[in-house]
Design an enzyme around this catalytic site. Structure first.
Site, PDB file in Angstrom:
ATOM      1  N   GLU A   7      70.180  -4.736  19.084  1.00  0.00           N
ATOM      2  CA  GLU A   7      69.993  -5.557  17.744  1.00  0.00           C
ATOM      3  C   GLU A   7      70.927  -6.657  17.910  1.00  0.00           C
ATOM      4  OE1 GLU A   7      67.829  -7.700  15.638  1.00  0.00           O
ATOM      5  OE2 GLU A   7      66.875  -5.555  15.895  1.00  0.00           O
ATOM      6  N   GLU A  10      72.093 -10.155  12.706  1.00  0.00           N
ATOM      7  CA  GLU A  10      73.326  -9.412  11.893  1.00  0.00           C
ATOM      8  C   GLU A  10      72.935  -9.212  10.609  1.00  0.00           C
ATOM      9  OE1 GLU A  10      75.265 -12.529  14.964  1.00  0.00           O
ATOM     10  OE2 GLU A  10      73.723 -12.382  13.357  1.00  0.00           O
ATOM     11  N   SER A  67      80.252  -8.057  15.877  1.00  0.00           N
ATOM     12  CA  SER A  67      80.273  -9.363  15.229  1.00  0.00           C
ATOM     13  C   SER A  67      81.721  -9.598  14.401  1.00  0.00           C
ATOM     14  CB  SER A  67      79.263  -9.442  14.071  1.00  0.00           C
ATOM     15  OG  SER A  67      77.989  -9.164  14.653  1.00  0.00           O
ATOM     16  N   CYS A  81      76.322  -6.570  13.535  1.00  0.00           N
ATOM     17  CA  CYS A  81      74.681  -6.562  14.382  1.00  0.00           C
ATOM     18  C   CYS A  81      74.604  -5.118  14.645  1.00  0.00           C
ATOM     19  CB  CYS A  81      74.810  -7.496  15.590  1.00  0.00           C
ATOM     20  SG  CYS A  81      76.282  -7.168  16.551  1.00  0.00           S
ATOM     21  N   SER A 237      81.320 -12.861  21.616  1.00  0.00           N
ATOM     22  CA  SER A 237      81.705 -13.104  20.246  1.00  0.00           C
ATOM     23  C   SER A 237      83.000 -14.173  20.175  1.00  0.00           C
ATOM     24  CB  SER A 237      81.939 -11.874  19.623  1.00  0.00           C
ATOM     25  OG  SER A 237      80.991 -11.002  19.312  1.00  0.00           O
ATOM     26  N   HIS A 250      77.878 -15.206  17.766  1.00  0.00           N
ATOM     27  CA  HIS A 250      77.664 -13.995  18.664  1.00  0.00           C
ATOM     28  C   HIS A 250      76.617 -14.004  19.600  1.00  0.00           C
ATOM     29  CE1 HIS A 250      80.784 -12.166  16.013  1.00  0.00           C
ATOM     30  NE2 HIS A 250      80.131 -13.008  14.981  1.00  0.00           N
TER      31      HIS A 250
END
EC number: 4.1.1.50
Length: 347
Positions: A7, A10, A67, A81, A237, A250
């Site tokens: 996923e 965020e 993140s 995230c 990142s 990100h």
């Protein structure tokens, strides 16, 4: 679309404090005095760790395994995230701030719509449940509260969720925050964020620097010092530090659920910084996504309709992106949020 994957979208939390002996003279470092061990314990509850960090005179910036975290003297921004438990950070951060003589002044929680909502743990399966958890974690002094789901008519599955709480009806934050979420990244551009053969000889910092250079991220803001990190076998990142301004990117590059985000804080009336529309154009051009959403939060700054229109004109001219939806909502003590959705004109 993959049945399941990482996923990228965020969850973002911002906590703002004021000094009990304001102005901050006795403790100009404020929240930056929180020791790393204490921060690490909070992040452990959230289910992430620090992988890289940088600091300057104004703030500390941490790249996380999921993140980023930014610590200013009176403000903390943390975005995570994956399936992280971000809201578990609220109570311990308030407690750590209280030990430094700082009192919570405002809270803002925001997120997009998850790509894999069913994979999220409670309470992140329902925004209503998230709001309940946040409200239960906050002191009653933050009495001006509002929750809103901003749903674009062209793409209801890409709603923007915002909850704010403030001790004052007027915002004390004279910063504009711009959050960009991008999906369906250009496959060629996304390749920059996969480790190449031979990269196993390099550490994640040097591999991250290579991704920054190859992708063109280093051209978004040439004045920023970039702290970057490459994940294995893919993902990226970075935090950018430019005076008292932060930026962060990100990237989840896997095909089928590719995602990238760009965020920055700025003042619209600071002559020392570039037009935000040009910055956004360069950031989005790195990824060439098929779907873009931009949430702009005007804190203490008055909402500027001309800035909104200029962003739309520049993205149309330079990237052939058409604004399909523009929504606006006002939040007491937290300002105005404008949420724009873009797709290529050919769609």
């Amino acid at each position: 679309m993959a049945v399941s994957g990482f996923e990228g979208f965020e969850k973002r939390l911002e906590l703002r404090f004021f000094d009990d002996d304001k102005p901050i003279t006795k403790n100009p470092m404020g929240l930056r005095l929180i020791d790393f061990e204490s921060l690490d314990q909070v992040l452990n509850e959230v289910q992430c760790t620090v992988v890289s960090a940088v600091a300057n005179r104004s703030f500390d910036a941490y790249v996380l395994s999921e993140s980023s975290l930014f610590v200013y003297p009176t403000k903390i921004i943390i975005k995570t995230c994956g399936t992280t438990q971000l809201l578990k950070s609220i109570r311990p951060l308030i407690h750590l701030a209280r030990n430094l003589g700082l009192t919570l002044r405002a809270c803002r929680y925001s997120r997009g719509s998850f790509i894999f909502p069913k994979a999220q743990p409670f309470p992140y399966t329902s925004f209503k449940d998230e709001v309940i958890v946040v409200e239960e974690s906050l002191p009653k002094s933050l009495c001006y509260r509002k929750a809103s789901v901003m749903t674009p008519s062209n793409n209801p599955s890409r709603a923007w969720h915002v909850f704010t709480a403030s001790a004052d009806v007027e915002s004390d934050e004279h910063v504009v925050v711009v959050e960009v979420c991008m999906t369906e990244l250009d496959r060629v551009n996304a390749r920059s964020f996969f480790k190449r053969k031979g990269d196993e000889k390099n550490n994640s910092d040097s591999a991250g620097k290579e991704m920054t250079r190859l992708s063109g991220i280093d051209n978004i803001n040439a004045n920023a010092y970039i702290c970057d990190f490459a994940f294995d076998p893919c993902g990226y990142s970075m935090n950018g530090v430019d005076g008292d301004r932060y930026s962060t990117i990100h990237v989840t590059p896997e095909d089928g659920f590719s995602y990238a985000s760009f965020e920055c804080g700025l003042s619209l009336y600071d002559n020392g910084h570039e037009d935000i529309s040009e910055v956004l154009s360069r950031a989005i051009d790195v990824f060439r996504p098929s779907d873009v959403s931009i949430a702009t939060t005007y804190g203490g700054e008055d909402y500027n309709h001309e800035v909104t229109k200029r962003v739309e004109r520049v993205l149309a001219k330079k990237l052939d992106l058409k604004c399909r939806s523009r929504l606006m909502d006002e939040f007491p003590g937290s300002g105005t949020v404008v949420y724009q959705s873009f797709t290529p004109r050919r769609k």
